[in-house]
Design an enzyme around this catalytic site. Structure first.
Site, short mmCIF file in Angstrom:
data_model
loop_
_atom_site.label_atom_id
_atom_site.label_comp_id
_atom_site.label_asym_id
_atom_site.label_seq_id
_atom_site.Cartn_x
_atom_site.Cartn_y
_atom_site.Cartn_z
N ARG B 309 44.03 -14.07 23.56
CA ARG B 309 42.91 -14.48 24.55
C ARG B 309 43.17 -15.89 24.66
O ARG B 309 42.63 -16.76 23.90
CB ARG B 309 41.63 -14.04 24.32
N HIS B 313 36.25 -16.72 26.50
CA HIS B 313 35.71 -15.30 26.60
C HIS B 313 35.30 -15.19 28.05
O HIS B 313 35.39 -14.34 28.60
CB HIS B 313 34.48 -14.96 25.70
N TYR B 322 35.11 -22.93 18.18
CA TYR B 322 35.29 -22.05 16.98
C TYR B 322 36.55 -21.99 16.74
O TYR B 322 37.06 -21.15 15.54
CB TYR B 322 34.40 -20.62 17.31
#
Lengths: 334, 394
Positions: B309, B313, B322
């Site tokens: 990805r 998100h 993160y």
């Protein structure tokens, strides 16, 4: 016939009429269900229309939603209402909302049957009455018959319904009416007029309550096993109460309720489920909103206690005729 | 080991790379393209257990299609596939921008994962039903669903077919074999099995596909889907899109100590394999194999699409909090669009005139004029700067 036989017959009628009706659940296939409500269906309609499911309630409901999206009409059994919680997400987030969220592109005509209620020494995991957990959810219909004739007719109406229906079967009534006097011998449905179940495929419409006893002084709102407790309490107190069997909690026959309470001016609500936020709270609000100027006394609820369902103290927990009778007398005195 | 028993401590897995670290995928074993043989569609799941630990790949570093799984698509089909992926990426970029401009509340893009849904869609037939998650809009794009209708849904406007009832991108189209997206995680996986069971009950020949992310395989509904698919041998293809990240949680939190997500299928006796999710040809070939297997009554298949990805998100997420900003660029399976483009050029089918041109978007031609760059840096991952691919057409 018994309520078990009536439920079996409703399945049979629906499966014979429409090959899109499929039936499954834990122990439902070869054995015919732990309460035998589906006995003989696999033999008659084949294994692809009546079969055993793995012990996974979320999977049972989840697959039923997929089948409904395909175009089938699944009628599924959760072995006890107490076991439904793993499927709650599938029921609440999926089945109940599918029509709305897809704007009618997909629908979810499924019936989720489950034995409910206490009175069989089932302890905390075989006695619960979770109806309010479903009436609180937009998009679900919630039905609870109190006798064999209604069980057949309401189940046929539920199967014909285009949306998900939670069909709660009071297991204490499966083999006979129960008035709350547990120490008396069981009365068979064979000796009860409502055990005389009509042949054929006539449905009992959802959303229509039944006045079980007409009366002038007080209205008792009951459903399931509590209908017989109410009848017993009326007989024992001698109060001329009107007993209403709601039969269908959602949609609710508010018209019948309001007409009765406006006539009697008094109302007592009785259910087995825990008290706080139980369906009685909703009934109380509705009656108050619609009948405030007709009420002669505060509305009273008689319910299970706000504790887990006990085993050894079942008859202290179960709202029997004595406790209901006290409430009736109190409302008449107020 | 001593006789003394030490106090226990809790094992909490950590990803190899956090913000500021240098990405390192050296532990990630990538088999050669063409190395995994194509078994017959009626293969016994036990006989292909090793496929859950390998990765089916068709495109090699040079952009050539090699091995048993190659050759399923014509040049025209590949060009169309490239057009679908570029369309999806362009659409994503525009909708992402629209969200930043306040035109809609929310968006979820596919950056880096376009091949998974775009290629898979080509393996299905009319009447089959997908039960997607929120990152498979390629299933719609590749099946001709109008982009305008997608935008109407995203904007919750008067023409939204869902009448503003759903969060943006939670599309629904029965006509296009696209089940209403829930937004809850994992619920659709077991529903796809039910749909497939219904097809079998009805004596139909249609199949269902279920979709789930790496993170959501931890949901109980994943287990439920596997049990029901296994027991009833449902005609379903169950897809795990392992894009490495579940919002901020790396895939190791859901995977635990198991070797791969695909290997979870072994306990259920389900044919299980992994595919290079950034290889359009491999995804299509594997999807075709699994779809035929399901349609011919040989039972379900579990496919782990190994991808990355590259974006956040959703529009509510900032991955730099993160994970390393350089991780996407270091991802060893590259960019699906670059790789298919390179393949078309390498095979002599990617001329300047063969521009994938999304309908109604005449400015898009510049994209394929850049083809020379792909040749100079064949394996290079460039999705970290998404706008660069599409800037010319905006």
């Amino acid at each position: 016939m018994t309520m078990i036989e009536a439920i079996r017959e409703a399945h049979d009628v629906a499966m014979a009429a429409d090959d899109k009706v499929v039936v499954y659940g834990e122990d439902v296939g070869f054995f015919g269900g732990v309460f035998r409500c589906t006995a003989g269906l696999q033999e008659k309609y084949g294994k692809s229309r009546c079969f055993d499911a793995p012990i996974n309630e979320s999977g049972i409901v989840g697959t039923a939603i997929g089948m409904a999206a395909y175009g089938l009409k699944p009628v599924i059994e959760i072995q006890f209402a107490d076991y439904v919680y793993p499927a709650y997400d599938q029921i609440v987030s999926e089945a109940a909302r599918l029509r709305h969220r897809s704007n009618g592109d997909f629908t979810c005509p499924i019936v989720i049957r489950m034995p409910t209620g206490g009175g069989i020494f089932g302890g905390q995991t075989h006695s619960q009455s979770p109806e309010a957990l479903f009436t609180h959810v937009s998009g679900l219909k919630v039905v609870m018959p109190s006798n064999p004739a209604d069980a057949k007719g309401l189940l046929l109406a539920s199967i014909a319904d285009p949306d998900p229906v939670i069909f709660l079967e009071p297991k204490r009534l499966y083999n006979g009416p129960f008035d709350g006097h547990h120490d008396k011998p069981l009365v068979s449905w064979k000796k009860h007029p409502l055990g005389d179940v009509p042949d054929g495929s006539d449905a009992v419409p959802l959303g229509k309550a039944k006045i079980r006893r007409e009366g002038a002084d007080l209205t008792i709102l009951a459903y399931g096993t509590m209908v017989y407790v109410a009848e017993a309490a009326v007989a024992e107190t001698g109060i001329d109460a009107e007993v209403i069997d709601l039969r269908s909690l959602m949609p609710l026959d508010l018209e019948t309720i309001v007409a009765s309470v406006q006539k009697t001016g008094r109302c007592v609500i009785v259910h087995e489920a825990t008290r706080t936020c139980g369906f009685g709270a909703e009934l109380m609000s509705l009656v108050q909103e619609s009948c405030f100027y007709h009420l002669e006394a505060p509305i009273i609820r008689v319910t299970g206690w706000d504790t887990p369902y006990p085993h050894a103290q079942e008859w202290e927990y179960f709202p029997g005729p004595a406790r209901l009778g006290e409430a009736l007398n109190k409302v008449m005195e107020d | 080991m001593t006789d003394e028993i030490e106090p226990l401590s809790l094992n909490v897995p950590e990803p190899g790379c956090r913000p500021g670290d240098t990405p390192d995928f050296s532990d990630f074993e990538i088999p050669r393209a063409g190395a995994v043989p194509r078994p017959p569609v009626d293969a016994d799941p036990d006989s292909i257990r090793d496929m859950a630990f390998s990765i089916v790949r068709v495109l090699n570093k040079e952009g050539e299609a090699v091995g048993d799984w190659a050759g399923a698509l014509s040049t025209d089909e590949l060009r169309e596939g490239l057009r679908h992926m570029v369309t999806l990426r362009t659409f994503d970029a525009r909708m992402q921008t629209a969200q930043r401009q306040g035109k809609t509340s929310f968006y979820m893009q596919h950056l880096g994962e376009e091949a998974v849904s775009c290629a898979f869609a080509r393996a299905l037939e009319d009447g089959d039903m997908n039960f997607p998650t929120y990152r498979q809009a390629g299933l719609l794009v590749a099946s001709g669903y109008p982009m305008l209708t997608m935008m109407n849904q995203i904007y919750s406007n008067a023409h939204d077919p869902l009448h503003g009832r759903q969060l943006p991108i939670m599309y629904s189209s029965k006509e296009h074999g696209f089940f209403s997206i829930s937004g809850n995680l994992g619920t659709q996986f077991v529903q796809s099995v039910g749909w497939a069971m219904a097809s079998a009950i009805s004596g139909d020949t249609k199949i269902a596909t279920g979709w789930i992310g790496d993170g959501s395989t931890a949901e109980s509904d994943f287990h439920a889907a596997m049990v029901f698919a296994s027991t009833y041998k449902a005609p379903v293809v169950l897809n795990i899109v392992n894009n490495q990240w579940a919002i901020s949680t790396f895939q190791g939190i859901a995977r635990g100590g198991v070797g791969t997500f695909a290997a979870r299928g072994h306990g259920f006796g389900i044919a299980s394999l992994r595919v290079d999710g950034n290889d359009y040809l491999a995804v299509h070939a594997v999807a075709k194999w699994a779809a035929e297997r399901a349609r011919r009554g040989f039972g379900p298949t579990l496919i782990e699409h190994v991808t990355y990805r590259a974006g956040g998100h959703s529009t509510s997420d900032d991955p730099s909090a993160y994970r390393s900003r350089r991780e996407a660029a270091a991802w060893p399976l590259g960019d699906p669009i670059e790789r298919l483009k390179q393949h078309l050029i390498t095979s002599g089918n990617g001329r300047r005139t063969a521009t994938p041109r999304p309908s109604g978007d005449p400015g898009f031609g510049d994209f394929c004029a850049e083809t020379g760059r792909g040749r100079r840096h064949p394996g290079r991952w460039r999705c970290a700067q998404p706008a660069r691919h599409v800037r010319g057409c905006l």
